[in-house]
Design a protein around this motif. Structure first.
Motif, PDB file in Angstrom:
ATOM      1  N   ASP A  73      32.654  42.139  36.842  1.00  7.64           N
ATOM      2  CA  ASP A  73      33.567  41.684  35.790  1.00  7.64           C
ATOM      3  C   ASP A  73      33.641  42.705  34.659  1.00  7.64           C
ATOM      4  OD1 ASP A  73      34.166  39.342  37.148  1.00  7.64           O
ATOM      5  OD2 ASP A  73      32.678  38.149  36.067  1.00  7.64           O
ATOM      6  N   GLU A  74      32.501  43.268  34.289  1.00  9.94           N
ATOM      7  CA  GLU A  74      32.487  44.272  33.224  1.00  9.94           C
ATOM      8  C   GLU A  74      33.222  45.534  33.662  1.00  9.94           C
ATOM      9  OE1 GLU A  74      28.298  43.303  30.939  1.00  9.94           O
ATOM     10  OE2 GLU A  74      28.207  44.305  32.895  1.00  9.94           O
ATOM     11  N   GLN A  75      33.043  45.929  34.913  1.00 11.35           N
ATOM     12  CA  GLN A  75      33.755  47.097  35.427  1.00 11.35           C
ATOM     13  C   GLN A  75      35.265  46.855  35.425  1.00 11.35           C
ATOM     14  OE1 GLN A  75      32.087  47.984  39.281  1.00 11.35           O
ATOM     15  NE2 GLN A  75      30.187  48.802  38.420  1.00 11.35           N
ATOM     16  N   ALA A  76      35.675  45.670  35.843  1.00  9.87           N
ATOM     17  CA  ALA A  76      37.105  45.330  35.844  1.00  9.87           C
ATOM     18  C   ALA A  76      37.650  45.342  34.420  1.00  9.87           C
ATOM     19  CB  ALA A  76      37.331  43.970  36.499  1.00  9.87           C
ATOM     20  N   SER A  77      36.873  44.831  33.475  1.00 13.10           N
ATOM     21  CA  SER A  77      37.302  44.834  32.079  1.00 13.10           C
ATOM     22  C   SER A  77      37.450  46.251  31.551  1.00 13.10           C
ATOM     23  CB  SER A  77      36.307  44.061  31.215  1.00 13.10           C
ATOM     24  OG  SER A  77      36.322  42.695  31.551  1.00 13.10           O
ATOM     25  N   GLU A  92      48.791  40.975  25.450  1.00 12.34           N
ATOM     26  CA  GLU A  92      49.278  39.685  25.944  1.00 12.34           C
ATOM     27  C   GLU A  92      49.155  39.570  27.462  1.00 12.34           C
ATOM     28  OE1 GLU A  92      51.149  41.707  23.857  1.00 12.34           O
ATOM     29  OE2 GLU A  92      50.555  40.585  22.070  1.00 12.34           O
ATOM     30  N   GLU A  93      49.036  40.702  28.145  1.00 12.09           N
ATOM     31  CA  GLU A  93      48.921  40.722  29.607  1.00 12.09           C
ATOM     32  C   GLU A  93      47.473  40.946  30.063  1.00 12.09           C
ATOM     33  OE1 GLU A  93      53.079  42.812  30.907  1.00 12.09           O
ATOM     34  OE2 GLU A  93      51.694  44.033  29.713  1.00 12.09           O
ATOM     35  N   TRP A  94      46.528  40.708  29.154  1.00 11.34           N
ATOM     36  CA  TRP A  94      45.123  40.994  29.424  1.00 11.34           C
ATOM     37  C   TRP A  94      44.595  40.307  30.677  1.00 11.34           C
ATOM     38  CZ3 TRP A  94      41.742  44.467  28.988  1.00 11.34           C
ATOM     39  CH2 TRP A  94      40.377  44.197  29.106  1.00 11.34           C
ATOM     40  N   ASP A  95      44.864  39.015  30.826  1.00 10.11           N
ATOM     41  CA  ASP A  95      44.349  38.288  31.999  1.00 10.11           C
ATOM     42  C   ASP A  95      44.892  38.893  33.290  1.00 10.11           C
ATOM     43  OD1 ASP A  95      42.830  36.601  30.416  1.00 10.11           O
ATOM     44  OD2 ASP A  95      44.390  35.062  30.311  1.00 10.11           O
ATOM     45  N   GLU A  96      46.161  39.255  33.292  1.00  8.35           N
ATOM     46  CA  GLU A  96      46.777  39.872  34.468  1.00  8.35           C
ATOM     47  C   GLU A  96      46.139  41.239  34.751  1.00  8.35           C
ATOM     48  OE1 GLU A  96      51.076  41.850  35.659  1.00  8.35           O
ATOM     49  OE2 GLU A  96      51.038  40.297  34.111  1.00  8.35           O
ATOM     50  N   ALA A  97      45.923  42.030  33.695  1.00 10.92           N
ATOM     51  CA  ALA A  97      45.316  43.355  33.860  1.00 10.92           C
ATOM     52  C   ALA A  97      43.905  43.246  34.428  1.00 10.92           C
ATOM     53  CB  ALA A  97      45.295  44.092  32.516  1.00 10.92           C
ATOM     54  N   ARG A  98      43.117  42.315  33.888  1.00  8.04           N
ATOM     55  CA  ARG A  98      41.743  42.135  34.388  1.00  8.04           C
ATOM     56  C   ARG A  98      41.729  41.670  35.837  1.00  8.04           C
ATOM     57  NH1 ARG A  98      37.930  38.774  30.579  1.00  8.04           N
ATOM     58  NH2 ARG A  98      36.566  39.009  32.348  1.00  8.04           N
ATOM     59  N   ALA A  99      42.630  40.756  36.176  1.00 11.15           N
ATOM     60  CA  ALA A  99      42.685  40.252  37.550  1.00 11.15           C
ATOM     61  C   ALA A  99      43.039  41.380  38.525  1.00 11.15           C
ATOM     62  CB  ALA A  99      43.690  39.109  37.656  1.00 11.15           C
ATOM     63  N   ALA A 101      42.656  44.622  37.995  1.00 10.76           N
ATOM     64  CA  ALA A 101      41.553  45.590  37.994  1.00 10.76           C
ATOM     65  C   ALA A 101      40.419  45.107  38.898  1.00 10.76           C
ATOM     66  CB  ALA A 101      41.056  45.818  36.570  1.00 10.76           C
ATOM     67  N   ALA A 102      40.099  43.820  38.831  1.00 12.24           N
ATOM     68  CA  ALA A 102      39.039  43.263  39.680  1.00 12.24           C
ATOM     69  C   ALA A 102      39.417  43.377  41.151  1.00 12.24           C
ATOM     70  CB  ALA A 102      38.779  41.812  39.304  1.00 12.24           C
ATOM     71  N   GLU A 103      40.670  43.081  41.449  1.00 17.78           N
ATOM     72  CA  GLU A 103      41.156  43.151  42.833  1.00 17.78           C
ATOM     73  C   GLU A 103      41.098  44.587  43.350  1.00 17.78           C
ATOM     74  OE1 GLU A 103      45.513  42.769  44.801  1.00 17.78           O
ATOM     75  OE2 GLU A 103      44.898  41.080  43.534  1.00 17.78           O
ATOM     76  N   ARG A 104      41.568  45.527  42.560  1.00 18.95           N
ATOM     77  CA  ARG A 104      41.596  46.932  42.985  1.00 18.95           C
ATOM     78  C   ARG A 104      40.208  47.559  43.017  1.00 18.95           C
ATOM     79  NH1 ARG A 104      47.099  49.477  40.515  1.00 18.95           N
ATOM     80  NH2 ARG A 104      48.499  48.258  41.817  1.00 18.95           N
ATOM     81  N   ASN A 105      39.295  47.050  42.218  1.00 22.78           N
ATOM     82  CA  ASN A 105      37.950  47.614  42.148  1.00 22.78           C
ATOM     83  C   ASN A 105      37.038  47.095  43.259  1.00 22.78           C
ATOM     84  OD1 ASN A 105      35.927  49.244  40.825  1.00 22.78           O
ATOM     85  ND2 ASN A 105      35.019  47.345  40.097  1.00 22.78           N
ATOM     86  N   GLU A 106      37.434  46.009  43.887  1.00 24.51           N
ATOM     87  CA  GLU A 106      36.576  45.390  44.903  1.00 24.51           C
ATOM     88  C   GLU A 106      36.247  46.385  46.017  1.00 24.51           C
ATOM     89  OE1 GLU A 106      36.777  41.533  47.789  1.00 24.51           O
ATOM     90  OE2 GLU A 106      37.720  41.397  45.823  1.00 24.51           O
ATOM     91  N   GLY A 107      34.943  46.632  46.190  1.00 22.65           N
ATOM     92  CA  GLY A 107      34.491  47.535  47.242  1.00 22.65           C
ATOM     93  C   GLY A 107      34.685  49.005  46.928  1.00 22.65           C
TER      94      GLY A 107
END
Length: 140
Positions: A73-77, A92-99, A101-107
């Motif tokens: 989560d910290e890496q995605a942030s 305003e798009e923070w939640d979308e950006a974090r989501a 980032a988390a998806e693209r960072n997986e693995g």
């Protein structure tokens, strides 16, 4: 009721102290890359000499290790903050950006991705500033 409601504050998902440490580290590395080794021999107290690699200095390997020790989560942030600082997303798009980032960072290796960004320290500082916060005010 006085003051600003607490629910107006955004949860960055990573401490400002951690972001500040990464900003400082990334800026130090960028400064080392920009200084020419031949300048260091001219004057041992010159900026170029002070920025040259020293065993006690911050290194790219230590920055990679610091980022790797963060949870997912910290890496995605961190990635989302860099995107926000680059202008890809607004606060305003923070939640979308974090989501995303988390998806693209997986693995994947977040440090590898982040360190490939030009001016990473500045991007992160700008991302934090977009939320009305300041890296410069964080105690180090």
């Amino acid at each position: 009721m006085s003051g600003t409601p607490d629910d107006d504050e955004v949860d960055l998902g990573i401490s400002l102290e951690a972001v500040a440490a990464i900003v400082d580290h990334a800026r130090a590395l960028q400064g080392k890359e920009e200084s020419a080794p031949e300048q260091a021999t001219e004057d041992d107290n010159s900026e170029a000499a002070l920025l040259q690699e020293d065993p006690d200095d911050l290194t790219e390997a230590s920055l990679r290790a610091f980022i790797a020790e963060l949870n997912e989560d910290e890496q995605a942030s961190l990635i989302a903050l860099a995107w926000t600082g680059r202008g890809d997303y607004s606060p305003e798009e923070w939640d979308e950006a974090r989501a995303l980032a988390a998806e693209r960072n997986e693995g994947r290796d977040a440090a590898e991705y982040l360190l490939a960004m030009d001016n990473l320290g500045d991007l992160l500082a700008e991302g934090v500033a977009a939320f009305g916060l300041s890296i410069e005010e964080v105690e180090r």
